[in-house]
Design a protein around this motif. Structure first.
Motif, short mmCIF file in Angstrom:
data_model
loop_
_atom_site.label_atom_id
_atom_site.label_comp_id
_atom_site.label_asym_id
_atom_site.label_seq_id
_atom_site.Cartn_x
_atom_site.Cartn_y
_atom_site.Cartn_z
N THR A 152 -30.57 30.44 17.93
CA THR A 152 -30.63 29.02 17.57
C THR A 152 -29.48 28.23 18.16
OG1 THR A 152 -29.38 29.42 15.52
CG2 THR A 152 -31.78 29.58 15.39
N LEU A 153 -28.73 28.83 19.11
CA LEU A 153 -27.58 28.15 19.69
C LEU A 153 -27.92 27.56 21.06
CD1 LEU A 153 -24.70 30.74 19.00
CD2 LEU A 153 -25.44 28.83 17.56
N ASN A 154 -27.41 26.36 21.34
CA ASN A 154 -27.48 25.85 22.70
C ASN A 154 -26.25 26.31 23.47
OD1 ASN A 154 -25.31 24.00 22.20
ND2 ASN A 154 -26.76 22.51 21.36
N VAL A 155 -26.17 25.98 24.75
CA VAL A 155 -25.08 26.49 25.58
C VAL A 155 -23.72 26.00 25.08
CG1 VAL A 155 -26.49 26.82 27.63
CG2 VAL A 155 -25.42 24.60 27.24
N HIS A 156 -23.66 24.79 24.56
CA HIS A 156 -22.39 24.25 24.07
C HIS A 156 -21.95 24.95 22.80
CE1 HIS A 156 -22.93 21.15 27.08
NE2 HIS A 156 -24.08 20.81 26.54
N GLN A 157 -22.89 25.25 21.92
CA GLN A 157 -22.55 25.95 20.69
C GLN A 157 -22.12 27.38 20.98
OE1 GLN A 157 -26.38 25.20 18.88
NE2 GLN A 157 -25.53 23.70 17.45
N LEU A 158 -22.77 28.02 21.94
CA LEU A 158 -22.36 29.37 22.31
C LEU A 158 -20.96 29.36 22.91
CD1 LEU A 158 -22.71 32.35 22.79
CD2 LEU A 158 -24.08 31.83 24.83
N ALA A 159 -20.67 28.41 23.78
CA ALA A 159 -19.34 28.31 24.38
C ALA A 159 -18.28 28.10 23.29
CB ALA A 159 -19.28 27.18 25.39
N HIS A 160 -18.63 27.32 22.25
CA HIS A 160 -17.71 27.10 21.14
C HIS A 160 -17.45 28.39 20.39
CE1 HIS A 160 -15.70 25.00 17.86
NE2 HIS A 160 -16.46 25.69 17.02
N ARG A 161 -18.51 29.18 20.15
CA ARG A 161 -18.34 30.46 19.46
C ARG A 161 -17.43 31.38 20.27
NH1 ARG A 161 -22.61 32.16 16.05
NH2 ARG A 161 -21.32 34.02 15.73
N VAL A 162 -17.67 31.45 21.56
CA VAL A 162 -16.85 32.30 22.43
C VAL A 162 -15.40 31.82 22.42
CG1 VAL A 162 -16.45 33.01 24.83
CG2 VAL A 162 -18.78 33.01 23.89
N GLY A 163 -15.21 30.50 22.44
CA GLY A 163 -13.86 29.95 22.42
C GLY A 163 -13.11 30.31 21.16
N HIS A 164 -13.81 30.31 20.03
CA HIS A 164 -13.15 30.68 18.77
C HIS A 164 -12.73 32.14 18.78
CE1 HIS A 164 -12.26 31.20 14.53
NE2 HIS A 164 -13.13 32.19 14.50
N ILE A 165 -13.60 32.98 19.32
CA ILE A 165 -13.32 34.43 19.28
C ILE A 165 -12.27 34.83 20.31
CG2 ILE A 165 -14.35 36.72 19.55
CD1 ILE A 165 -17.05 35.43 18.79
N TYR A 166 -12.35 34.27 21.52
CA TYR A 166 -11.52 34.77 22.61
C TYR A 166 -10.54 33.74 23.17
CZ TYR A 166 -14.90 38.57 22.53
OH TYR A 166 -15.68 39.61 22.13
N GLY A 167 -10.41 32.60 22.49
CA GLY A 167 -9.46 31.60 22.94
C GLY A 167 -8.03 32.04 22.68
N THR A 168 -7.09 31.29 23.24
CA THR A 168 -5.69 31.61 23.04
C THR A 168 -5.31 31.37 21.59
OG1 THR A 168 -5.08 29.37 23.68
CG2 THR A 168 -5.07 31.06 25.40
N GLY A 169 -4.29 32.00 21.16
CA GLY A 169 -3.84 31.86 19.78
C GLY A 169 -3.20 33.15 19.32
N ASP A 170 -3.00 33.25 18.04
CA ASP A 170 -2.37 34.43 17.45
C ASP A 170 -3.34 35.60 17.48
OD1 ASP A 170 -0.91 36.25 16.06
OD2 ASP A 170 -1.06 35.22 14.12
N ASP A 171 -3.04 36.59 18.30
CA ASP A 171 -3.89 37.77 18.40
C ASP A 171 -3.40 38.90 17.48
OD1 ASP A 171 -5.74 36.79 20.17
OD2 ASP A 171 -4.61 37.41 21.94
N GLN A 172 -2.57 38.58 16.51
CA GLN A 172 -2.03 39.59 15.63
C GLN A 172 -2.82 39.73 14.35
OE1 GLN A 172 0.34 41.56 16.95
NE2 GLN A 172 -0.12 40.24 18.69
N ALA A 173 -3.98 39.13 14.28
CA ALA A 173 -4.82 39.25 13.10
C ALA A 173 -6.27 38.98 13.49
CB ALA A 173 -4.37 38.26 12.02
#
Length: 296
Positions: A152-173
Motif C-alpha cells: 500500500t506504499l507509493n515510492v515516496h512513502q517507501l523512501a521515507h520508510r527506508v530513510g527512517h531505518i537507514y538514515g543517519t543518526g544514533d546507531d547505538q539503539a
C-alpha cells in the motif's frame, strides 16, 4: 588466544553492510535509490559471489555503509548467497537483510503497468512466477532483519520508510516504527509484534467523534481516558525497555510495533501516537505510520 590488534586507520574499519532484496515488483530499486540518497555506497545486481570482494574494496576505500541490491535472476545466484554471507561472518562482518514484500495483487498490478515480465516468468503467467519466487525466497525472508510490506506504499512513502531505518543518526539503539492499522484490512505482514486495542470503547459510536480521527485532540482524549488505556501504554513502554536492548544486541536495528483496532481510524491511531510520544520522551528513536487512515 589474544584478540587481534586493530588500528584507527580507515582501512581497519569494517563497513555496515545491508542486502536489499525481496520480491520482484516490491520496490527494491526504489529502496536502493533511497539508500544512495542517504549517502550509502550502493551496488545493484551484484552476483553474491562478489560480496566479499566488494566489502574489502569498500573497507580499503573508507566506505562505512554499503548496500547491495540482489534480485532473483537465477537459482544459481541465490544458492551462492548463503555461502557468501557465511564467508563474511568468518571475517567478522554480519550482513543485515532488508526484505521487500508485497501482495500478489500489488505485484501483478505493478508488473502489468510496467509491461515487463518477472525474472522467473519465462513463458508462464505472472502469478506462477510470483509463487515460484516466494518459494525460492522463503528462507531468505525468514532470516531478514527488516521486512517492509510495500503493498500500500507509493515510492515516496517507501523512501521515507527506508530513510527512517537507514538514515543517519544514533546507531547505538534499535529504532522503532509504530504502525496503526485496522484488522478489517488485514494484519500487517511486516510487523514484529501486533497488539489489539479493541478492548477500548470505539469512538465510532459517539456521533460527534465518528467523523474525526485519532489524530484529533478530542478523539485522543476520549480514547486515552478509557479504563485500561494508560495501563496498556505503561506495559508497552516497559516491554520496549526489555526488548529494545535485546534487539540491538542481536543486531536488529529496526522493529515495527503494530497497534490495531477495527478500522484503523480512531483507537489504534490515538494509541499509536500516545505510545510514540512516551517512547520519544525516553529518548527512543521512533516514527509513526498510520497504515489504514483514510481507507475507512
Amino acid at each position: 588466544m589474544s584478540e587481534p590488534q586493530t588500528s584507527n586507520h580507515p582501512e581497519s574499519v569494517s563497513p555496515r553492510v545491508v542486502i536489499i532484496t525481496g520480491m520482484s515488483g516490491a520496490g527494491r530499486r526504489t529502496a536502493s535509490h533511497a539508500m544512495e540518497d542517504l549517502g550509502w555506497f550502493v551496488v545493484d545486481n551484484l552476483p553474491p559471489g562478489l560480496l566479499s570482494q566488494l566489502v574489502e574494496t569498500a573497507r580499503r576505500g573508507g566506505q562505512n555503509r554499503v548496500a547491495v541490491g540482489l534480485d532473483v535472476r537465477s537459482r544459481e545466484m541465490f544458492d551462492q548467497l548463503p555461502r557468501s554471507l557465511a564467508q563474511l561472518e568468518v571475517q567478522g562482518i554480519r550482513c543485515e537483510i532488508c526484505y521487500l514484500e508485497a501482495s500478489d495483487e500489488a505485484i501483478v498490478r505493478r508488473q502489468e503497468s510496467s509491461r515487463r515480465p518477472l525474472p522467473l516468468q519465462g513463458g508462464g503467467s505472472i502469478i506462477q512466477a510470483v509463487a515460484k519466487e516466494r518459494r525460492m525466497l522463503r528462507n531468505l525472508r525468514a532470516d531478514a532483519d527488516v521486512v517492509i510490506d510495500t503493498s500500500t506504499l507509493n515510492v515516496h512513502q517507501l523512501a521515507h520508510r527506508v530513510g527512517h531505518i537507514y538514515g543517519t543518526g544514533d546507531d547505538q539503539a534499535t529504532r522503532f516504527q509504530i504502525m496503526s492499522f485496522g484488522f478489517k484490512n488485514g494484519l500487517p505482514v511486516d510487523a514484529d509484534m501486533v497488539f489489539d486495542v479493541r478492548f477500548l470503547p470505539n469512538p465510532h459510536w459517539v456521533p460527534h467523534l465518528r467523523p474525526q480521527t485519532g489524530l484529533a485532540r478530542e478523539v485522543s482524549d476520549y480514547v486515552l481516558s478509557q479504563p485500561g488505556a494508560a495501563e496498556f501504554l505503561d506495559q508497552l513502554v516497559s516491554l520496549i525497555d526489555i526488548i529494545g536492548p535485546g534487539y540491538f544486541r542481536e543486531g536488529k536495528r529496526q522493529a515495527t510495533i503494530a497497534i490495531g483496532c477495527t478500522g484503523g481510524k480512531h483507537r489504534s491511531t490515538a494509541m499509536s501516537e500516545a505510545f510514540a510520544a512516551r517512547l520519544r520522551a525516553k529518548g527512543v528513536q521512533v516514527s509513526v505510520l498510520h497504515r489504514d487512515l483514510g481507507r475507512e
